[in-house]
Write a protein that holds these residues in place. Structure first.
Motif, PDB file in Angstrom:
ATOM      1  N   THR A   1     -12.076  -8.571  10.083  1.00 54.21           N
ATOM      2  CA  THR A   1     -10.592  -8.804   9.287  1.00 54.21           C
ATOM      3  C   THR A   1      -9.517  -7.976  10.178  1.00 54.21           C
ATOM      4  O   THR A   1      -9.885  -7.071  10.533  1.00 54.21           O
ATOM      5  CB  THR A   1     -10.906  -8.392   7.955  1.00 54.21           C
ATOM      6  OG1 THR A   1     -11.924  -9.308   7.243  1.00 54.21           O
ATOM      7  CG2 THR A   1      -9.516  -8.486   7.084  1.00 54.21           C
ATOM      8  N   TYR A  56       0.780  -1.025   0.032  1.00 57.53           N
ATOM      9  CA  TYR A  56       0.030   0.157  -0.023  1.00 57.53           C
ATOM     10  C   TYR A  56       1.033   1.385   0.145  1.00 57.53           C
ATOM     11  O   TYR A  56       1.444   1.725   0.860  1.00 57.53           O
ATOM     12  CB  TYR A  56      -0.855   0.097   1.123  1.00 57.53           C
ATOM     13  CG  TYR A  56      -1.876   1.217   1.160  1.00 57.53           C
ATOM     14  CD1 TYR A  56      -2.875   1.473   0.177  1.00 57.53           C
ATOM     15  CD2 TYR A  56      -1.745   1.917   2.351  1.00 57.53           C
ATOM     16  CE1 TYR A  56      -3.672   2.398   0.389  1.00 57.53           C
ATOM     17  CE2 TYR A  56      -2.850   3.114   2.535  1.00 57.53           C
ATOM     18  CZ  TYR A  56      -3.630   3.269   1.595  1.00 57.53           C
ATOM     19  OH  TYR A  56      -4.465   4.543   1.404  1.00 57.53           O
ATOM     20  N   ALA A 105     -15.791  -7.015   8.487  1.00 50.45           N
ATOM     21  CA  ALA A 105     -15.331  -7.690   7.366  1.00 50.45           C
ATOM     22  C   ALA A 105     -16.483  -7.196   6.102  1.00 50.45           C
ATOM     23  O   ALA A 105     -16.219  -7.408   5.065  1.00 50.45           O
ATOM     24  CB  ALA A 105     -15.424  -9.026   7.505  1.00 50.45           C
ATOM     25  N   THR A 106     -17.555  -6.495   6.589  1.00 48.88           N
ATOM     26  CA  THR A 106     -18.405  -6.180   5.523  1.00 48.88           C
ATOM     27  C   THR A 106     -17.863  -4.649   4.932  1.00 48.88           C
ATOM     28  O   THR A 106     -18.502  -4.505   3.940  1.00 48.88           O
ATOM     29  CB  THR A 106     -19.825  -5.900   6.297  1.00 48.88           C
ATOM     30  OG1 THR A 106     -19.818  -4.946   6.946  1.00 48.88           O
ATOM     31  CG2 THR A 106     -20.482  -7.097   6.617  1.00 48.88           C
ATOM     32  N   LEU A 107     -16.683  -4.249   5.318  1.00 47.65           N
ATOM     33  CA  LEU A 107     -16.220  -2.865   4.999  1.00 47.65           C
ATOM     34  C   LEU A 107     -15.139  -3.092   4.152  1.00 47.65           C
ATOM     35  O   LEU A 107     -14.560  -4.406   4.090  1.00 47.65           O
ATOM     36  CB  LEU A 107     -15.696  -2.061   6.014  1.00 47.65           C
ATOM     37  CG  LEU A 107     -16.663  -1.618   7.207  1.00 47.65           C
ATOM     38  CD1 LEU A 107     -15.989  -0.909   8.281  1.00 47.65           C
ATOM     39  CD2 LEU A 107     -17.754  -0.669   6.570  1.00 47.65           C
ATOM     40  N   MET A 108     -15.183  -2.567   2.897  1.00 42.01           N
ATOM     41  CA  MET A 108     -14.087  -2.623   1.818  1.00 42.01           C
ATOM     42  C   MET A 108     -12.695  -2.018   2.459  1.00 42.01           C
ATOM     43  O   MET A 108     -12.743  -0.907   3.185  1.00 42.01           O
ATOM     44  CB  MET A 108     -14.458  -1.738   0.553  1.00 42.01           C
ATOM     45  CG  MET A 108     -15.662  -2.281   0.100  1.00 42.01           C
ATOM     46  SD  MET A 108     -15.403  -3.966  -0.733  1.00 42.01           S
ATOM     47  CE  MET A 108     -14.033  -3.670  -2.014  1.00 42.01           C
ATOM     48  N   LEU A 109     -11.725  -2.620   2.435  1.00 40.34           N
ATOM     49  CA  LEU A 109     -10.447  -2.142   2.792  1.00 40.34           C
ATOM     50  C   LEU A 109      -9.978  -0.837   2.392  1.00 40.34           C
ATOM     51  O   LEU A 109      -9.545  -0.148   3.107  1.00 40.34           O
ATOM     52  CB  LEU A 109      -9.245  -3.065   2.396  1.00 40.34           C
ATOM     53  CG  LEU A 109      -7.855  -2.810   2.825  1.00 40.34           C
ATOM     54  CD1 LEU A 109      -7.922  -2.666   4.207  1.00 40.34           C
ATOM     55  CD2 LEU A 109      -6.786  -3.772   2.269  1.00 40.34           C
ATOM     56  N   THR A 110     -10.387  -0.399   1.212  1.00 36.84           N
ATOM     57  CA  THR A 110     -10.215   0.727   0.575  1.00 36.84           C
ATOM     58  C   THR A 110     -10.786   1.807   1.325  1.00 36.84           C
ATOM     59  O   THR A 110     -10.440   3.135   1.340  1.00 36.84           O
ATOM     60  CB  THR A 110     -10.770   0.734  -0.890  1.00 36.84           C
ATOM     61  OG1 THR A 110     -11.900   0.300  -0.824  1.00 36.84           O
ATOM     62  CG2 THR A 110      -9.656  -0.212  -1.741  1.00 36.84           C
ATOM     63  N   ASP A 111     -11.927   1.353   2.196  1.00 36.15           N
ATOM     64  CA  ASP A 111     -12.817   2.524   2.988  1.00 36.15           C
ATOM     65  C   ASP A 111     -11.911   2.880   4.166  1.00 36.15           C
ATOM     66  O   ASP A 111     -12.212   3.839   4.621  1.00 36.15           O
ATOM     67  CB  ASP A 111     -14.202   2.070   3.149  1.00 36.15           C
ATOM     68  CG  ASP A 111     -14.994   1.912   1.576  1.00 36.15           C
ATOM     69  OD1 ASP A 111     -14.354   2.559   0.605  1.00 36.15           O
ATOM     70  OD2 ASP A 111     -16.059   1.204   1.689  1.00 36.15           O
ATOM     71  N   GLN A 117      -8.531   1.641   4.834  1.00 38.99           N
ATOM     72  CA  GLN A 117      -7.037   1.401   4.905  1.00 38.99           C
ATOM     73  C   GLN A 117      -6.459   2.777   5.562  1.00 38.99           C
ATOM     74  O   GLN A 117      -5.405   2.514   6.286  1.00 38.99           O
ATOM     75  CB  GLN A 117      -7.027   1.254   3.534  1.00 38.99           C
ATOM     76  CG  GLN A 117      -5.241   0.542   3.206  1.00 38.99           C
ATOM     77  CD  GLN A 117      -5.310   0.236   1.794  1.00 38.99           C
ATOM     78  OE1 GLN A 117      -4.753  -0.922   1.868  1.00 38.99           O
ATOM     79  NE2 GLN A 117      -5.781   0.564   1.068  1.00 38.99           N
TER      80      GLN A 117
END
Length: 175
Positions: A112, A57, A144-150, A152
């Motif tokens: 996660t 990243y 885990a329902t969240l996107m990593l990009t949101d 990070q």
């Protein structure tokens, strides 16, 4: 002669002498965040921390380096330099991993974990017994329902702060 006044005066004097003696026996603590002797240590060099992890990243390197430099400047009187210095901090970001944590009854992850690991080589050019070559890790869990990009950027900032505190305490903090 008024013995009561004399007695109160002697008690007051004894109390003052006792406080002075006791305060001389209490160890002193530095409140600047570090345990450095500034008559010996004046400069620190902080090298780049390239990312050597399998997952990369790119903003993490800058986030971590800025946090480390800011923390050192806020908590020490050391001058940062690019050249020769009394103390050197260098290393690399060796891990950036995502792992499932809590599993639901559907066998899906509900949490996660983002873990970041940093290998640090700390060199004390005045006393090599203080040298350290160590890996530090910290993590944060997220839904885990969240996107990593949101999440990070925020997670990397939080983890970087924790890593910097761990590194500072093990090196410049001399804990």
């Amino acid at each position: 002669m008024d013995w009561n006044k004399c007695w109160r005066w002697l008690n007051g004097l004894a109390a003052i002498v006792s406080m002075v003696v006791i305060s001389a026996c209490v160890p002193s603590y530095k409140l600047n965040g570090s345990a450095l002797d500034y008559s010996v240590y004046k400069t620190v060099s902080v090298s780049d921390f390239p990312i050597r992890a399998a997952l990369v990243y790119p903003p993490l390197q800058q986030t971590f380096e800025n946090e480390l430099l800011d923390y050192i400047s806020r908590n020490t009187r050391l001058q940062t330099t690019d050249g020769p210095s009394d103390l050197q901090i260098e290393g690399e970001i060796t891990g950036y991993t995502l792992t499932p944590q809590a599993v639901t009854e559907n066998a899906l992850a509900s949490q996660t974990r983002l873990t970041i690991s940093v290998r640090v080589k700390y060199t004390d050019n005045k006393n090599d017994q203080n040298d350290i070559d160590q890996t530090f890790s910290a993590y944060r869990d997220f839904d885990a329902t969240l996107m990593l990009t949101d999440v990070q950027d925020d997670l990397c900032q939080q983890i970087s702060k924790e890593l910097v505190e761990l590194i500072f305490n093990a090196t410049l903090g001399n804990w």
